[in-house]
Design a protein around this motif. Sequence first.
Motif, PDB file in Angstrom:
ATOM      1  N   GLU A 105     -67.509  86.958 -19.486  1.00 45.00           N
ATOM      2  CA  GLU A 105     -66.130  87.139 -18.706  1.00 45.00           C
ATOM      3  C   GLU A 105     -66.279  87.288 -16.957  1.00 45.00           C
ATOM      4  N   GLY A 106     -67.235  88.135 -16.724  1.00 43.83           N
ATOM      5  CA  GLY A 106     -67.623  88.689 -15.318  1.00 43.83           C
ATOM      6  C   GLY A 106     -68.355  88.079 -14.689  1.00 43.83           C
ATOM      7  N   GLY A 107     -69.522  87.570 -15.435  1.00 44.50           N
ATOM      8  CA  GLY A 107     -70.581  87.153 -14.657  1.00 44.50           C
ATOM      9  C   GLY A 107     -71.598  88.092 -14.295  1.00 44.50           C
ATOM     10  N   TYR A 108     -71.835  89.452 -14.892  1.00 41.70           N
ATOM     11  CA  TYR A 108     -72.619  90.443 -14.301  1.00 41.70           C
ATOM     12  C   TYR A 108     -73.366  91.023 -15.601  1.00 41.70           C
ATOM     13  N   LEU A 109     -74.510  91.077 -15.406  1.00 45.22           N
ATOM     14  CA  LEU A 109     -75.567  92.064 -16.379  1.00 45.22           C
ATOM     15  C   LEU A 109     -75.484  93.436 -15.716  1.00 45.22           C
ATOM     16  N   ALA A 110     -75.536  94.409 -16.824  1.00 43.47           N
ATOM     17  CA  ALA A 110     -75.497  95.799 -16.369  1.00 43.47           C
ATOM     18  C   ALA A 110     -76.970  96.593 -16.907  1.00 43.47           C
ATOM     19  N   ALA A 111     -77.459  97.149 -15.869  1.00 38.78           N
ATOM     20  CA  ALA A 111     -78.779  97.778 -16.200  1.00 38.78           C
ATOM     21  C   ALA A 111     -78.439  99.404 -16.724  1.00 38.78           C
ATOM     22  N   SER A 112     -77.360  99.740 -16.693  1.00 38.66           N
ATOM     23  CA  SER A 112     -76.883 100.948 -17.212  1.00 38.66           C
ATOM     24  C   SER A 112     -75.699 101.075 -18.012  1.00 38.66           C
ATOM     25  N   VAL A 113     -75.595 101.301 -19.308  1.00 38.37           N
ATOM     26  CA  VAL A 113     -74.298 101.067 -20.233  1.00 38.37           C
ATOM     27  C   VAL A 113     -74.173 102.640 -20.687  1.00 38.37           C
ATOM     28  N   LYS A 114     -72.892 103.301 -20.539  1.00 38.05           N
ATOM     29  CA  LYS A 114     -72.803 104.561 -21.340  1.00 38.05           C
ATOM     30  C   LYS A 114     -71.442 104.444 -22.398  1.00 38.05           C
ATOM     31  N   GLU A 115     -71.746 104.784 -23.371  1.00 31.89           N
ATOM     32  CA  GLU A 115     -70.704 104.907 -24.430  1.00 31.89           C
ATOM     33  C   GLU A 115     -69.724 105.872 -23.955  1.00 31.89           C
ATOM     34  N   MET A 116     -68.481 105.354 -24.160  1.00 35.72           N
ATOM     35  CA  MET A 116     -67.352 106.400 -23.747  1.00 35.72           C
ATOM     36  C   MET A 116     -66.306 106.713 -24.900  1.00 35.72           C
ATOM     37  N   GLY A 117     -66.681 106.397 -26.282  1.00 36.01           N
ATOM     38  CA  GLY A 117     -65.991 106.786 -27.297  1.00 36.01           C
ATOM     39  C   GLY A 117     -65.410 105.525 -27.782  1.00 36.01           C
ATOM     40  N   TYR A 118     -64.410 105.565 -28.776  1.00 34.87           N
ATOM     41  CA  TYR A 118     -63.867 104.345 -29.434  1.00 34.87           C
ATOM     42  C   TYR A 118     -62.236 104.874 -29.665  1.00 34.87           C
ATOM     43  N   VAL A 119     -61.385 103.994 -29.839  1.00 31.98           N
ATOM     44  CA  VAL A 119     -60.202 104.019 -30.152  1.00 31.98           C
ATOM     45  C   VAL A 119     -59.739 102.947 -31.513  1.00 31.98           C
ATOM     46  N   TYR A 120     -58.599 103.371 -31.977  1.00 30.47           N
ATOM     47  CA  TYR A 120     -58.149 102.500 -33.159  1.00 30.47           C
ATOM     48  C   TYR A 120     -56.707 102.151 -32.275  1.00 30.47           C
ATOM     49  N   PRO A 121     -56.626 100.737 -31.730  1.00 28.40           N
ATOM     50  CA  PRO A 121     -55.347 100.525 -31.199  1.00 28.40           C
ATOM     51  C   PRO A 121     -54.090 100.485 -31.869  1.00 28.40           C
ATOM     52  N   THR A 122     -54.169 100.093 -33.333  1.00 21.19           N
ATOM     53  CA  THR A 122     -53.045  99.725 -34.136  1.00 21.19           C
ATOM     54  C   THR A 122     -53.609 100.635 -35.649  1.00 21.19           C
ATOM     55  N   CYS A 123     -53.616 101.611 -35.655  1.00 23.54           N
ATOM     56  CA  CYS A 123     -54.110 102.255 -36.815  1.00 23.54           C
ATOM     57  C   CYS A 123     -53.154 102.288 -38.135  1.00 23.54           C
ATOM     58  N   GLY A 124     -51.796 101.802 -37.704  1.00 15.65           N
ATOM     59  CA  GLY A 124     -50.832 101.663 -38.685  1.00 15.65           C
ATOM     60  C   GLY A 124     -51.228 100.542 -39.744  1.00 15.65           C
ATOM     61  N   TYR A 125     -51.858  99.527 -39.280  1.00 15.71           N
ATOM     62  CA  TYR A 125     -52.141  98.254 -39.903  1.00 15.71           C
ATOM     63  C   TYR A 125     -53.048  97.570 -39.931  1.00 15.71           C
ATOM     64  N   SER A 126     -54.018  98.185 -39.025  1.00 13.80           N
ATOM     65  CA  SER A 126     -55.267  97.348 -38.818  1.00 13.80           C
ATOM     66  C   SER A 126     -56.469  98.232 -38.663  1.00 13.80           C
ATOM     67  N   THR A 127     -57.611  98.010 -38.970  1.00 14.06           N
ATOM     68  CA  THR A 127     -58.704  98.615 -39.076  1.00 14.06           C
ATOM     69  C   THR A 127     -59.580  98.426 -37.857  1.00 14.06           C
ATOM     70  N   GLU A 128     -59.119  97.873 -36.962  1.00 14.95           N
ATOM     71  CA  GLU A 128     -59.719  97.323 -35.571  1.00 14.95           C
ATOM     72  C   GLU A 128     -60.062  98.634 -35.111  1.00 14.95           C
ATOM     73  N   LYS A 129     -61.443  98.826 -34.567  1.00 17.48           N
ATOM     74  CA  LYS A 129     -61.858  99.934 -33.641  1.00 17.48           C
ATOM     75  C   LYS A 129     -62.462  99.125 -32.489  1.00 17.48           C
ATOM     76  N   ILE A 130     -61.994  99.649 -31.447  1.00 21.42           N
ATOM     77  CA  ILE A 130     -62.558  99.333 -30.211  1.00 21.42           C
ATOM     78  C   ILE A 130     -63.494 100.517 -29.560  1.00 21.42           C
ATOM     79  N   PHE A 131     -64.597 100.009 -29.314  1.00 22.19           N
ATOM     80  CA  PHE A 131     -65.801 100.926 -28.687  1.00 22.19           C
ATOM     81  C   PHE A 131     -65.607 100.716 -27.195  1.00 22.19           C
ATOM     82  N   LEU A 132     -65.579 101.984 -26.308  1.00 26.11           N
ATOM     83  CA  LEU A 132     -65.422 101.752 -24.929  1.00 26.11           C
ATOM     84  C   LEU A 132     -66.656 102.217 -24.142  1.00 26.11           C
ATOM     85  N   TYR A 133     -66.936 101.465 -23.226  1.00 27.32           N
ATOM     86  CA  TYR A 133     -68.053 101.657 -22.322  1.00 27.32           C
ATOM     87  C   TYR A 133     -67.900 101.665 -20.808  1.00 27.32           C
ATOM     88  N   TYR A 134     -68.918 102.134 -19.966  1.00 29.82           N
ATOM     89  CA  TYR A 134     -68.845 102.246 -18.659  1.00 29.82           C
ATOM     90  C   TYR A 134     -70.254 101.907 -18.340  1.00 29.82           C
TER      91      TYR A 134
END
Length: 194
Positions: A105-134
Amino acid sequence: MEKLTGDKTDSIFLEKEIGKESKFQGAVFEAIKYTIQGPDQCAYPREVVQHHGGCCIAAALPDGRFLMVRQYRFAVQQELLEFPAGKIEKGEDPAVCAQRELEEEGGYLAASVKEMGYVYPTCGYSTEKIFLYYADQLKRTAQHLDEGEHVKVEYLTLSEILQLIEEGQIHDAKTIILAYKIKTMREKGCRCSE
């Protein structure tokens, strides 16, 4: 010992599956109608979207601006401004997904990536888990958009992103959460890329 939130096996509110019926199987998710037994021993219906999950990556350029993408989201019928994000392929490592989406999407590669946790955006009806990174230490490559994907890359400082959130101009939950996580890390004096 105190119970941890998120313990799947030990809760006074535990709901046990007693029946299940697949209602829809698509390329991205499966919709299932469950029958569960609640803590009161009664049966109740639950409709759940089974999803492989996703990732979202906030990528910082050397000048302090973040790469963002503007795109039309058909499901909500509007254009949204977001950090790059995407679906995790079955069996894919979330960090690999995040880096792949940053380049696609952005046209960049990252040399350094840090995990920033995860969220359940719609836990009332979906198992979707979104992992967050910096990510930082970016190297310019080229976009590799998926067929039918149309995005415009924009560059904003964290202050500008937070201002747009406060003004009600950014509505994407994963972007909002990740922006505030980065703000908190910086206020604590932590380098997000460590």
